[in-house]
Scaffold this motif. Structure first.
Motif, PDB file in Angstrom:
ATOM      1  N   ARG A 159      37.845  27.381 -56.881  1.00 35.40           N
ATOM      2  CA  ARG A 159      37.468  25.999 -56.558  1.00 35.40           C
ATOM      3  C   ARG A 159      38.584  25.024 -56.943  1.00 35.40           C
ATOM      4  O   ARG A 159      38.875  24.072 -56.228  1.00 35.40           O
ATOM      5  CB  ARG A 159      36.163  25.624 -57.263  1.00 35.40           C
ATOM      6  CG  ARG A 159      34.928  26.162 -56.559  1.00 35.40           C
ATOM      7  CD  ARG A 159      33.659  25.573 -57.119  1.00 35.40           C
ATOM      8  NE  ARG A 159      33.405  25.967 -58.507  1.00 35.40           N
ATOM      9  CZ  ARG A 159      32.804  27.097 -58.873  1.00 35.40           C
ATOM     10  NH1 ARG A 159      32.399  27.958 -57.959  1.00 35.40           N
ATOM     11  NH2 ARG A 159      32.612  27.375 -60.152  1.00 35.40           N
ATOM     12  N   GLN A 160      39.213  25.261 -58.106  1.00 36.05           N
ATOM     13  CA  GLN A 160      40.321  24.392 -58.535  1.00 36.05           C
ATOM     14  C   GLN A 160      41.469  24.441 -57.544  1.00 36.05           C
ATOM     15  O   GLN A 160      42.061  23.417 -57.187  1.00 36.05           O
ATOM     16  CB  GLN A 160      40.820  24.808 -59.918  1.00 36.05           C
ATOM     17  CG  GLN A 160      39.915  24.426 -61.054  1.00 36.05           C
ATOM     18  CD  GLN A 160      40.485  24.941 -62.377  1.00 36.05           C
ATOM     19  OE1 GLN A 160      41.351  25.805 -62.420  1.00 36.05           O
ATOM     20  NE2 GLN A 160      39.968  24.377 -63.476  1.00 36.05           N
ATOM     21  N   SER A 170      40.523  22.650 -54.356  1.00 41.24           N
ATOM     22  CA  SER A 170      40.506  21.204 -54.520  1.00 41.24           C
ATOM     23  C   SER A 170      41.917  20.632 -54.567  1.00 41.24           C
ATOM     24  O   SER A 170      42.170  19.525 -54.117  1.00 41.24           O
ATOM     25  CB  SER A 170      39.732  20.799 -55.769  1.00 41.24           C
ATOM     26  OG  SER A 170      40.420  21.190 -56.941  1.00 41.24           O
ATOM     27  N   GLN A 196      43.411  17.958 -51.181  1.00 39.20           N
ATOM     28  CA  GLN A 196      43.768  16.568 -51.437  1.00 39.20           C
ATOM     29  C   GLN A 196      44.905  16.122 -50.638  1.00 39.20           C
ATOM     30  O   GLN A 196      45.718  16.215 -50.061  1.00 39.20           O
ATOM     31  CB  GLN A 196      44.098  16.348 -52.902  1.00 39.20           C
ATOM     32  CG  GLN A 196      42.889  16.535 -53.780  1.00 39.20           C
ATOM     33  CD  GLN A 196      43.241  16.422 -55.245  1.00 39.20           C
ATOM     34  OE1 GLN A 196      44.395  16.270 -55.623  1.00 39.20           O
ATOM     35  NE2 GLN A 196      42.245  16.488 -56.086  1.00 39.20           N
TER      36      GLN A 196
END
Length: 129
Positions: free
Chosen positions: A121-122, A125, A129
């Motif tokens: 998930r990190q 993300s 961006q």
């Protein structure tokens, strides 16, 4: 603590993946160059073989043309052709090895991301961006 270890492992695997991909691209470029040399040697050989044995043949050395026997030029071109073929075969073996390494690194990354969904998930993300 485990989160940091997984992140460090991911960064290391990512670096290895980038490095291996670069090596594969470099090998492909070298292989294309050798293919060109091989093709030039082959075409030159074909042209030389069509000439009669008593024909004056010249070898270029820089900007100078030197009279050489046809047999010597044939031998040189055959040697270039053989050298190119062996170099291409060697590069192909190296490329296959690197591709196996790349597949292994990709599998390691997949396993790491499956083990730690938070890390996945990190990473997602950061890329979104």
């Amino acid at each position: 603590m485990a989160d940091e270890a997984n992140r460090a492992a991911f960064v290391e695997l990512q670096g290895r993946m980038i490095e291996t991909t670069g090596k594969i691209k470099q090998l492909q470029t070298q292989m294309r160059s050798k293919e060109g040399e091989k093709k030039r040697a082959y075409l030159t050989l074909e042209e030389l073989r069509q000439l009669p044995d008593n024909t004056n043949t010249y070898k270029t050395v820089g900007k100078v043309f030197i009279l050489e026997p046809k047999s010597l030029l044939l031998n040189e071109q055959e040697q270039k052709l053989n050298d190119s073929e062996s170099a291409i075969a060697s590069m192909q073996t190296s490329k296959e090895y690197l591709e196996k390494q790349l597949a292994e690194v990709e599998n390691n990354i997949k396993e790491l991301l499956q083990q730690d969904p938070g890390l996945a998930r990190q990473i997602l993300s950061m890329t979104v961006q």
